[in-house]
Design a protein around this motif. Sequence first.
Motif, PDB file in Angstrom:
ATOM      1  N   THR A  43       0.871  -1.161   0.000  1.00 55.99           N
ATOM      2  CA  THR A  43       0.000   0.000   0.000  1.00 55.99           C
ATOM      3  C   THR A  43       0.912   1.215   0.000  1.00 55.99           C
ATOM      4  O   THR A  43       2.011   1.178   0.515  1.00 55.99           O
ATOM      5  N   HIS A  44       0.456   2.240  -0.607  1.00 55.14           N
ATOM      6  CA  HIS A  44       1.358   3.365  -0.825  1.00 55.14           C
ATOM      7  C   HIS A  44       0.789   4.670  -0.282  1.00 55.14           C
ATOM      8  O   HIS A  44       0.994   5.729  -0.827  1.00 55.14           O
ATOM      9  N   TYR A  46       1.337   5.984   2.776  1.00 51.17           N
ATOM     10  CA  TYR A  46       1.953   6.339   4.062  1.00 51.17           C
ATOM     11  C   TYR A  46       2.033   7.840   4.276  1.00 51.17           C
ATOM     12  O   TYR A  46       2.145   8.311   5.385  1.00 51.17           O
ATOM     13  N   GLY A  49      -1.046  10.132   6.868  1.00 50.83           N
ATOM     14  CA  GLY A  49      -1.439  10.199   8.271  1.00 50.83           C
ATOM     15  C   GLY A  49      -0.622  11.161   9.119  1.00 50.83           C
ATOM     16  O   GLY A  49      -1.142  11.781  10.032  1.00 50.83           O
TER      17      GLY A  49
END
Lengths: 286, 113
Positions: A43-44, A46, A49
């Motif tokens: 998953t990319h 990051y 958040g």
Amino acid sequence: MCTVCGCAEGETQIEHHHSHAHDGHHHDHEHSDDHIHVEGEHTHDYGQGAAHAHVAGLSQTRMVQIEQDILGKNNQYAVVNRDYFSQHGILALNLVSSPGSGKTTLLTKTIELLKDELELSVIEGDQQTTHDAERIRATGVKALQINTGKGCHLDAHMVGHAVENLKPAEQSLLMIENVGNLVCPAAFDLGEAHKVAVLSVTEGEDKPLKYPDMFHAADLMILNKVDLLPHLDFDVEQCIQYAKQVNPRIKILQLSAKTGEGMESWGQWLKASRALHLINYKTGGS
Amino acid sequence: MHEISLCESVLQVLEQQAITQHFKKVKIVWLEIGALSSVEPEAMRFCFDAVMENSLADNAKLEIIYIAGQAWCVSCNKNVVIEQRYDECPDCGGLQLQINNGEQMRIKELEVE
């Protein structure tokens, strides 16, 4: 193309299978899902958040211990391949050498020598073209080409996919011709039983010292093109001494794939290795 | 040698660890590279920045911990330091050496946030 294989994302191409005997009956071959997605869920997102969670003046920096082998992922795939070969009694050999050492000729001659006695198939690795696989298929043996694109070596993940397509027969001999390169393929375990380093006498006798990792990783060194020795200054004894210096356990065969000299011993080595490999297959050991 | 692929493998490990260890950004990566590992530290540094660009480790710093090659000399009955795989024992000149350190290429730890 699958993104989990490290070396050449989007560049690797594996030929579609050329075996015509397999329309429809899929037996218990490797399940591609297990194989491909060992840990492959990327998953990319990051980047999103942190800004929300971050409190000014309060650092969130911390240390994470990993202690993980950089080639750990390749090694996981190699274990899967090795299990598969073991379950199906397939003796897989990884042929490594510089470009032009005569690997493909050695393979076509080996096929001629052994094809009445046992079943063979070949995985060919090259950056580009399907020439080598075509040469092998001309002998009547199943072959599949992997083009690594920018990559300089085969990895266990590519080989796993190639095996799914090629479907080597039970108790057969699978020859994997690696990309011609004496450096990188040394580090990438493909799940093979043995690495076989092919060195031709038109190269320098000090190749084992110049590329020690490869000769250290190989179980057998084939000194090819010995028919040319009368025309060259190649010092066979010195070469063997260098190879043993890097790898005291290495076995050495001298042959000429072109004239057939020494091919008998190579055939015997292959049959003996296969017999040893099949002991576990037949007794259910591992 | 294949430092680009190795850097890509490092990035994959970072991406997996980001999920399991709950971090979003990697600031420093410590690699242990053995003298006998066939990895060229300078080539690794060269590839690292390019491969990490636009990833969770964009602009991360690479720290390489160099591990010397070590082997057990059967004749001397002790560990000796070697620089290459085919080196002779520096003390007795013997070739009966069993390598026991310096082959590793490992991701040791990370500074993350």
